[in-house]
Enzyme design. Structure first.
Site, PDB file in Angstrom:
ATOM      1  N   ILE A  43      44.886  46.830  36.927  1.00  0.00           N
ATOM      2  CA  ILE A  43      44.762  46.064  35.111  1.00  0.00           C
ATOM      3  C   ILE A  43      45.403  45.210  35.735  1.00  0.00           C
ATOM      4  O   ILE A  43      46.202  45.007  36.889  1.00  0.00           O
ATOM      5  CB  ILE A  43      45.247  47.013  34.760  1.00  0.00           C
ATOM      6  CG1 ILE A  43      45.312  46.397  33.137  1.00  0.00           C
ATOM      7  CG2 ILE A  43      46.803  48.126  34.712  1.00  0.00           C
ATOM      8  CD1 ILE A  43      45.346  47.374  31.386  1.00  0.00           C
ATOM      9  N   CYS A  44      45.218  43.739  35.387  1.00  0.00           N
ATOM     10  CA  CYS A  44      45.490  42.472  34.927  1.00  0.00           C
ATOM     11  C   CYS A  44      45.450  41.755  35.983  1.00  0.00           C
ATOM     12  O   CYS A  44      44.680  41.552  36.267  1.00  0.00           O
ATOM     13  CB  CYS A  44      47.288  42.748  34.373  1.00  0.00           C
ATOM     14  SG  CYS A  44      47.950  41.377  34.251  1.00  0.00           S
ATOM     15  N   ALA A  45      46.564  41.468  36.729  1.00  0.00           N
ATOM     16  CA  ALA A  45      46.158  40.582  37.811  1.00  0.00           C
ATOM     17  C   ALA A  45      46.343  41.437  39.351  1.00  0.00           C
ATOM     18  O   ALA A  45      45.276  41.227  39.979  1.00  0.00           O
ATOM     19  CB  ALA A  45      47.654  39.732  38.798  1.00  0.00           C
TER      20      ALA A  45
ATOM     21  N   GLY B 181      40.525  46.050  34.403  1.00  0.00           N
ATOM     22  CA  GLY B 181      41.771  46.222  32.866  1.00  0.00           C
ATOM     23  C   GLY B 181      41.895  44.908  32.510  1.00  0.00           C
ATOM     24  O   GLY B 181      42.016  43.971  34.080  1.00  0.00           O
TER      25      GLY B 181
END
Length: 184
Positions: free
Chosen positions: A102-104, A149
């Site tokens: 998720i994210c980075a 995500g």
């Protein structure tokens, strides 16, 4: 028992890592936090100190159903720099076992070539770093055994998608209702 490992490194996004742990434990998954820092004490991106359950070097991952990478900076870079973890991710990818980021953190999977023919999402400033078939601006994207995500705001949706993959839609709906997610 559904065994899940959530990897923690200094600078990880606390909400992304701990929301997954919380939701999956509520669902009944045996969820373990694993430090890649050589010590159990981890300091999150927002200076929240966490005590991981285990150290990477002490865990046998053969029972794992799912590996989870939270984002955050410099947490993502610290995860990416751990060769034991990247080797484990490659092995899981070859075996087509669930991997979530998720994210980075989807940038780690991209760097390992795991997203080439897949749809994926990431934090907006990391989308250009994704070498994938299609970047999707949805909260969560599942393409085969890879789940991505978008960021902290998608942490609950991400965790519920992982719950659904491991336990089914009914269980994910039960957990969503119990935590008053998307309540009217």
């Amino acid at each position: 028992m559904k065994k899940v490992y959530v990897f923690l490194a200094d600078g990880f996004e606390e909400i992304e890592g701990l929301t997954v742990v919380d939701v999956l434990r509520r669902a009944g998954a045996d969820t373990e936090t694993v430090s890649v820092m050589g010590r159990k004490e981890i300091r999150g991106a927002h200076e929240i100190q966490i005590l991981a359950d285990s150290l990477f070097e002490d865990v046998d991952f053969s029972d794992a159903r799912l590996l989870v990478l939270p984002g955050g900076m410099p947490g993502t870079l610290n995860l990416k720099a751990h060769t034991g973890l990247t080797d484990l991710l490659r092995h899981f990818d070859r075996e087509e076992k669930y991997i979530a980021a998720i994210c980075a953190a989807p940038s780690i999977l991209s760097g390992l070539g795991m997203l080439k023919e897949r749809k994926a999402c990431a934090y907006p400033s990391f989308e250009e770093k994704l070498d994938c078939e299609e970047v999707v601006s949805a909260p969560v994207v599942t393409d085969g055994h890879i789940i991505t995500g978008r960021g902290m705001g998608a942490a609950i949706a991400f965790a519920l998608k992982l719950t659904e993959l491991l336990f089914g839609e009914k269980k994910a709906d039960e957990i969503a209702e119990s935590i008053v997610y998307k309540a009217d």
